[in-house]
Motif scaffolding. Structure first.
Motif, PDB file in Angstrom:
ATOM      1  N   ALA A  44      14.941  -2.966  17.884  1.00 15.19           N
ATOM      2  CA  ALA A  44      15.465  -2.028  16.879  1.00 15.19           C
ATOM      3  C   ALA A  44      14.859  -2.292  15.498  1.00 15.19           C
ATOM      4  N   VAL A  45      14.250  -3.446  15.318  1.00  9.42           N
ATOM      5  CA  VAL A  45      13.603  -3.797  14.053  1.00  9.42           C
ATOM      6  C   VAL A  45      12.134  -3.371  14.070  1.00  9.42           C
ATOM      7  N   CYS A  46      11.476  -3.564  15.225  1.00 12.76           N
ATOM      8  CA  CYS A  46      10.039  -3.284  15.319  1.00 12.76           C
ATOM      9  C   CYS A  46       9.651  -3.081  16.776  1.00 12.76           C
ATOM     10  N   THR A  47       8.639  -2.255  17.008  1.00 10.85           N
ATOM     11  CA  THR A  47       8.139  -2.093  18.373  1.00 10.85           C
ATOM     12  C   THR A  47       7.604  -3.418  18.915  1.00 10.85           C
ATOM     13  N   HIS A  48       7.159  -4.287  18.024  1.00  9.06           N
ATOM     14  CA  HIS A  48       6.775  -5.649  18.413  1.00  9.06           C
ATOM     15  C   HIS A  48       8.070  -6.455  18.433  1.00  9.06           C
ATOM     16  N   PHE A  49       8.832  -6.298  19.521  1.00  6.84           N
ATOM     17  CA  PHE A  49      10.206  -6.793  19.614  1.00  6.84           C
ATOM     18  C   PHE A  49      10.342  -8.301  19.474  1.00  6.84           C
ATOM     19  N   ASN A  50       9.245  -9.027  19.583  1.00 11.19           N
ATOM     20  CA  ASN A  50       9.277 -10.480  19.397  1.00 11.19           C
ATOM     21  C   ASN A  50       8.888 -10.875  17.971  1.00 11.19           C
ATOM     22  N   PRO A  81      12.059 -10.581   7.354  1.00 17.50           N
ATOM     23  CA  PRO A  81      13.175 -10.535   6.402  1.00 17.50           C
ATOM     24  C   PRO A  81      12.822 -11.104   5.026  1.00 17.50           C
ATOM     25  N   ASN A  82      11.779 -11.913   4.971  1.00 15.10           N
ATOM     26  CA  ASN A  82      11.410 -12.557   3.707  1.00 15.10           C
ATOM     27  C   ASN A  82      10.132 -11.989   3.089  1.00 15.10           C
ATOM     28  N   LEU A  83       9.685 -10.843   3.580  1.00 16.79           N
ATOM     29  CA  LEU A  83       8.469 -10.225   3.068  1.00 16.79           C
ATOM     30  C   LEU A  83       8.772  -8.803   2.589  1.00 16.79           C
ATOM     31  N   PRO A  84       7.930  -8.249   1.738  1.00 20.46           N
ATOM     32  CA  PRO A  84       8.137  -6.855   1.313  1.00 20.46           C
ATOM     33  C   PRO A  84       8.039  -5.902   2.503  1.00 20.46           C
ATOM     34  N   ARG A  85       8.776  -4.800   2.456  1.00 20.02           N
ATOM     35  CA  ARG A  85       8.796  -3.837   3.565  1.00 20.02           C
ATOM     36  C   ARG A  85       7.410  -3.269   3.862  1.00 20.02           C
ATOM     37  N   VAL A  86       6.553  -3.152   2.855  1.00 28.42           N
ATOM     38  CA  VAL A  86       5.220  -2.584   3.060  1.00 28.42           C
ATOM     39  C   VAL A  86       4.392  -3.458   4.015  1.00 28.42           C
ATOM     40  N   THR A  87       4.784  -4.710   4.184  1.00 29.15           N
ATOM     41  CA  THR A  87       4.085  -5.609   5.099  1.00 29.15           C
ATOM     42  C   THR A  87       4.056  -5.026   6.512  1.00 29.15           C
ATOM     43  N   CYS A  88       5.134  -4.348   6.896  1.00 27.25           N
ATOM     44  CA  CYS A  88       5.187  -3.747   8.237  1.00 27.25           C
ATOM     45  C   CYS A  88       4.108  -2.683   8.404  1.00 27.25           C
ATOM     46  N   ASP A  89       3.893  -1.877   7.376  1.00 27.27           N
ATOM     47  CA  ASP A  89       2.844  -0.857   7.462  1.00 27.27           C
ATOM     48  C   ASP A  89       1.474  -1.498   7.670  1.00 27.27           C
ATOM     49  N   VAL A  90       1.208  -2.565   6.957  1.00 24.10           N
ATOM     50  CA  VAL A  90      -0.080  -3.257   7.076  1.00 24.10           C
ATOM     51  C   VAL A  90      -0.230  -3.822   8.484  1.00 24.10           C
ATOM     52  N   CYS A  91       0.806  -4.501   8.967  1.00 24.35           N
ATOM     53  CA  CYS A  91       0.762  -5.132  10.286  1.00 24.35           C
ATOM     54  C   CYS A  91       0.597  -4.091  11.392  1.00 24.35           C
ATOM     55  N   LEU A  92       1.442  -3.056  11.378  1.00 24.78           N
ATOM     56  CA  LEU A  92       1.391  -2.061  12.448  1.00 24.78           C
ATOM     57  C   LEU A  92       0.113  -1.237  12.404  1.00 24.78           C
ATOM     58  N   ASN A  93      -0.433  -1.023  11.208  1.00 27.35           N
ATOM     59  CA  ASN A  93      -1.707  -0.324  11.124  1.00 27.35           C
ATOM     60  C   ASN A  93      -2.817  -1.185  11.709  1.00 27.35           C
ATOM     61  N   ALA A  94      -2.804  -2.483  11.390  1.00 25.58           N
ATOM     62  CA  ALA A  94      -3.840  -3.389  11.890  1.00 25.58           C
ATOM     63  C   ALA A  94      -3.750  -3.577  13.400  1.00 25.58           C
ATOM     64  N   SER A  95      -2.535  -3.646  13.940  1.00 27.41           N
ATOM     65  CA  SER A  95      -2.386  -3.924  15.368  1.00 27.41           C
ATOM     66  C   SER A  95      -2.385  -2.671  16.235  1.00 27.41           C
ATOM     67  N   ASP A  96      -1.806  -1.568  15.723  1.00 25.81           N
ATOM     68  CA  ASP A  96      -1.618  -0.384  16.566  1.00 25.81           C
ATOM     69  C   ASP A  96      -2.139   0.910  15.948  1.00 25.81           C
ATOM     70  N   SER A  97      -2.814   0.818  14.802  1.00 24.56           N
ATOM     71  CA  SER A  97      -3.315   2.001  14.084  1.00 24.56           C
ATOM     72  C   SER A  97      -2.203   2.987  13.731  1.00 24.56           C
ATOM     73  N   VAL A  98      -1.043   2.457  13.410  1.00 25.47           N
ATOM     74  CA  VAL A  98       0.111   3.283  13.056  1.00 25.47           C
ATOM     75  C   VAL A  98      -0.020   3.729  11.600  1.00 25.47           C
ATOM     76  N   ALA A  99       0.346   4.972  11.328  1.00 30.07           N
ATOM     77  CA  ALA A  99       0.231   5.540   9.984  1.00 30.07           C
ATOM     78  C   ALA A  99       1.239   4.893   9.028  1.00 30.07           C
ATOM     79  N   PRO A 100       0.864   4.757   7.756  1.00 27.81           N
ATOM     80  CA  PRO A 100       1.806   4.226   6.764  1.00 27.81           C
ATOM     81  C   PRO A 100       3.092   5.052   6.727  1.00 27.81           C
TER      82      PRO A 100
END
Length: 196
Positions: A60-66, A78-97
Protein backbone atom coordinates in the motif's frame (compact mmCIF):
# COMPACT_ATOMS: atom_id res chain seq x y z
CA UNK A 1 -3.14 -10.80 -12.04
CA UNK A 2 -3.29 -7.15 -13.08
CA UNK A 3 -0.75 -4.37 -13.37
CA UNK A 4 0.14 -2.46 -10.19
CA UNK A 5 -0.88 0.70 -12.03
CA UNK A 6 -4.53 -0.41 -12.15
CA UNK A 7 -6.36 1.00 -9.14
CA UNK A 8 -9.86 -0.12 -10.10
CA UNK A 9 -11.32 -2.78 -12.37
CA UNK A 10 -15.10 -2.78 -12.88
CA UNK A 11 -15.11 -6.42 -14.00
CA UNK A 12 -13.28 -7.66 -10.90
CA UNK A 13 -15.32 -5.40 -8.64
CA UNK A 14 -18.57 -6.81 -10.08
CA UNK A 15 -17.44 -10.44 -9.69
CA UNK A 16 -16.13 -9.77 -6.17
CA UNK A 17 -19.44 -8.17 -5.20
CA UNK A 18 -21.41 -11.08 -6.64
CA UNK A 19 -19.26 -13.61 -4.75
CA UNK A 20 -19.60 -11.78 -1.44
CA UNK A 21 -23.39 -11.71 -1.78
CA UNK A 22 -23.84 -15.24 -3.18
CA UNK A 23 -21.52 -16.82 -0.58
CA UNK A 24 -23.04 -14.70 2.25
CA UNK A 25 -19.61 -13.62 3.44
CA UNK A 26 -19.62 -12.14 6.96
CA UNK A 27 -16.05 -10.80 7.09
CA UNK A 28 -13.43 -10.02 4.43
CA UNK A 29 -9.74 -10.35 5.27
CA UNK A 30 -7.45 -8.65 2.77
CA UNK A 31 -4.09 -10.39 3.17
CA UNK A 32 -2.63 -7.94 0.67
CA UNK A 33 -3.74 -6.63 -2.67
CA UNK A 34 -0.82 -7.60 -4.91
CA UNK A 35 -2.35 -8.54 -8.24
CA UNK A 36 -5.75 -7.08 -7.31
CA UNK A 37 -7.20 -3.58 -7.56
CA UNK A 38 -7.30 -1.73 -4.22
CA UNK A 39 -10.82 -0.61 -5.11
CA UNK A 40 -12.08 -3.97 -3.80
CA UNK A 41 -12.14 -2.50 -0.29
CA UNK A 42 -14.88 -0.13 -1.47
CA UNK A 43 -17.01 -3.13 -2.45
CA UNK A 44 -17.01 -4.80 0.97
CA UNK A 45 -17.72 -1.41 2.60
CA UNK A 46 -20.60 -0.68 0.21
CA UNK A 47 -22.14 -4.07 1.02
CA UNK A 48 -21.82 -3.43 4.76
CA UNK A 49 -19.43 -6.35 5.25
CA UNK A 50 -16.74 -5.67 7.89
CA UNK A 51 -13.16 -6.05 6.73
CA UNK A 52 -9.64 -6.49 8.03
CA UNK A 53 -6.39 -5.85 6.16
CA UNK A 54 -3.04 -7.29 7.19
CA UNK A 55 -0.16 -4.87 6.69
CA UNK A 56 2.57 -7.49 6.58
CA UNK A 57 4.24 -5.89 3.58
CA UNK A 58 4.36 -2.36 2.21
CA UNK A 59 2.38 -2.79 -1.00
CA UNK A 60 0.00 0.00 0.00
CA UNK A 61 3.06 2.26 0.32
CA UNK A 62 4.83 1.27 -2.92
CA UNK A 63 4.65 -1.28 -5.71
CA UNK A 64 8.11 -2.28 -4.48
CA UNK A 65 6.40 -3.84 -1.44
CA UNK A 66 9.72 -4.65 0.26
CA UNK A 67 10.85 -0.99 -0.03
CA UNK A 68 14.00 -1.98 -1.89
CA UNK A 69 14.84 0.97 -4.12
CA UNK A 70 16.45 1.10 -7.54
CA UNK A 71 19.92 0.91 -5.94
CA UNK A 72 19.05 -2.48 -4.41
CA UNK A 73 18.93 -1.21 -0.81
CA UNK A 74 16.21 -0.29 1.66
CA UNK A 75 14.82 3.08 0.57
CA UNK A 76 14.03 4.42 4.09
CA UNK A 77 11.20 6.47 2.58
CA UNK A 78 9.68 7.71 5.86
CA UNK A 79 12.83 9.77 6.38
CA UNK A 80 13.24 11.11 2.84
CA UNK A 81 11.38 13.75 0.81
CA UNK A 82 8.34 12.42 -1.08
CA UNK A 83 9.92 13.35 -4.43
CA UNK A 84 12.46 10.57 -3.77
CA UNK A 85 9.78 8.05 -4.78
CA UNK A 86 9.42 9.67 -8.20
CA UNK A 87 13.17 9.43 -8.77
CA UNK A 88 13.33 5.80 -7.61
CA UNK A 89 10.28 4.58 -9.54
CA UNK A 90 11.36 6.41 -12.68
CA UNK A 91 14.84 4.87 -12.47
CA UNK A 92 13.58 1.34 -11.76
CA UNK A 93 10.29 1.17 -13.69
CA UNK A 94 10.19 4.27 -15.96
CA UNK A 95 7.18 5.53 -14.01
CA UNK A 96 6.08 9.11 -14.73
CA UNK A 97 6.59 11.79 -12.06
CA UNK A 98 3.59 12.15 -9.78
CA UNK A 99 2.49 8.53 -10.19
CA UNK A 100 3.39 7.59 -6.63
CA UNK A 101 1.38 10.50 -5.21
CA UNK A 102 -1.68 9.47 -7.26
CA UNK A 103 -1.25 5.84 -6.21
CA UNK A 104 -0.96 6.76 -2.54
CA UNK A 105 -4.00 9.04 -2.75
CA UNK A 106 -6.05 6.15 -4.14
CA UNK A 107 -4.66 3.67 -1.62
CA UNK A 108 -5.39 6.16 1.15
CA UNK A 109 -9.06 6.10 0.18
CA UNK A 110 -9.03 2.31 -0.11
CA UNK A 111 -7.46 1.93 3.35
CA UNK A 112 -10.17 4.17 4.84
CA UNK A 113 -12.75 1.60 3.75
CA UNK A 114 -11.22 -1.12 5.94
CA UNK A 115 -12.55 -1.53 9.48
CA UNK A 116 -9.37 -2.91 11.08
CA UNK A 117 -5.83 -2.48 9.82
CA UNK A 118 -3.59 -5.15 11.32
CA UNK A 119 0.18 -4.70 11.64
CA UNK A 120 2.55 -7.42 12.83
CA UNK A 121 4.87 -5.00 14.62
CA UNK A 122 4.87 -1.48 16.00
CA UNK A 123 7.55 -0.66 13.40
CA UNK A 124 5.26 -1.59 10.51
CA UNK A 125 2.47 0.49 12.06
CA UNK A 126 4.84 3.45 12.50
CA UNK A 127 5.93 3.34 8.86
CA UNK A 128 2.31 3.34 7.66
CA UNK A 129 1.53 6.21 10.05
CA UNK A 130 4.44 8.18 8.57
CA UNK A 131 3.18 7.67 5.01
CA UNK A 132 -0.56 8.01 5.74
CA UNK A 133 -0.74 10.30 8.82
CA UNK A 134 -4.39 11.24 8.36
CA UNK A 135 -5.53 7.62 8.15
CA UNK A 136 -3.43 6.00 10.82
CA UNK A 137 -4.65 7.61 13.99
CA UNK A 138 -4.16 6.06 17.41
CA UNK A 139 -7.25 3.84 17.08
CA UNK A 140 -7.19 2.90 13.40
CA UNK A 141 -4.48 0.23 13.44
CA UNK A 142 -4.03 -2.77 15.70
CA UNK A 143 -0.65 -4.35 16.33
CA UNK A 144 -0.86 -8.10 16.87
CA UNK A 145 2.39 -9.83 16.15
CA UNK A 146 4.30 -12.86 17.20
CA UNK A 147 4.91 -12.58 20.95
CA UNK A 148 8.47 -11.40 21.49
CA UNK A 149 10.41 -11.07 24.72
CA UNK A 150 10.60 -7.50 26.00
CA UNK A 151 14.40 -7.48 26.20
CA UNK A 152 14.76 -8.89 22.68
CA UNK A 153 16.39 -12.09 23.91
CA UNK A 154 14.45 -15.33 23.76
CA UNK A 155 15.05 -18.13 26.23
CA UNK A 156 17.32 -20.85 24.88
CA UNK A 157 15.34 -23.88 23.71
CA UNK A 158 15.73 -27.17 25.53
CA UNK A 159 18.44 -29.23 23.85
CA UNK A 160 17.17 -32.17 21.80
CA UNK A 161 18.69 -35.59 21.86
CA UNK A 162 21.41 -35.93 19.26
CA UNK A 163 20.35 -37.70 16.10
CA UNK A 164 22.73 -40.05 14.34
CA UNK A 165 21.20 -39.42 10.93
CA UNK A 166 21.56 -36.36 8.74
CA UNK A 167 20.27 -33.03 9.97
CA UNK A 168 16.90 -32.43 8.29
CA UNK A 169 16.15 -28.82 7.39
CA UNK A 170 12.87 -27.36 6.14
CA UNK A 171 12.78 -23.95 4.48
CA UNK A 172 9.30 -22.48 4.70
CA UNK A 173 7.92 -19.39 3.05
CA UNK A 174 8.59 -17.32 -0.02
CA UNK A 175 11.97 -18.42 -1.39
CA UNK A 176 12.95 -15.21 -3.19
CA UNK A 177 15.88 -12.80 -3.21
CA UNK A 178 14.22 -10.28 -0.90
CA UNK A 179 13.43 -13.06 1.58
CA UNK A 180 17.05 -14.23 1.79
CA UNK A 181 17.05 -17.07 -0.75
CA UNK A 182 20.52 -16.18 -2.08
CA UNK A 183 21.98 -16.31 1.44
CA UNK A 184 20.38 -19.68 2.12
CA UNK A 185 21.65 -21.09 -1.19
CA UNK A 186 25.14 -19.77 -0.35
CA UNK A 187 25.02 -21.41 3.11
CA UNK A 188 23.77 -24.69 1.67
CA UNK A 189 26.58 -24.68 -0.90
CA UNK A 190 29.11 -24.27 1.90
CA UNK A 191 27.51 -27.19 3.76
CA UNK A 192 27.42 -29.45 0.68
CA UNK A 193 29.77 -31.99 2.25
CA UNK A 194 28.14 -31.89 5.69
CA UNK A 195 25.66 -34.44 7.02
CA UNK A 196 22.65 -32.26 6.18
Amino acid sequence: EISEAVMSCPQRERVFSQLLVRMQIDLVHYQHLIGHPPSLTYISRALGIPSVMSLHDYYAVCTHFNLIGYKGTYCNIPNLPRVTCDVCLNASDSVAPGSQARRRAFFGGALRQVDVLHANTAGVAALFKAIYPSIFTADSVRVFGVPMPLNGVAAAPEPRAASHGPLKVAILGNFTKNKGAEDIVHALNQMRGDNV
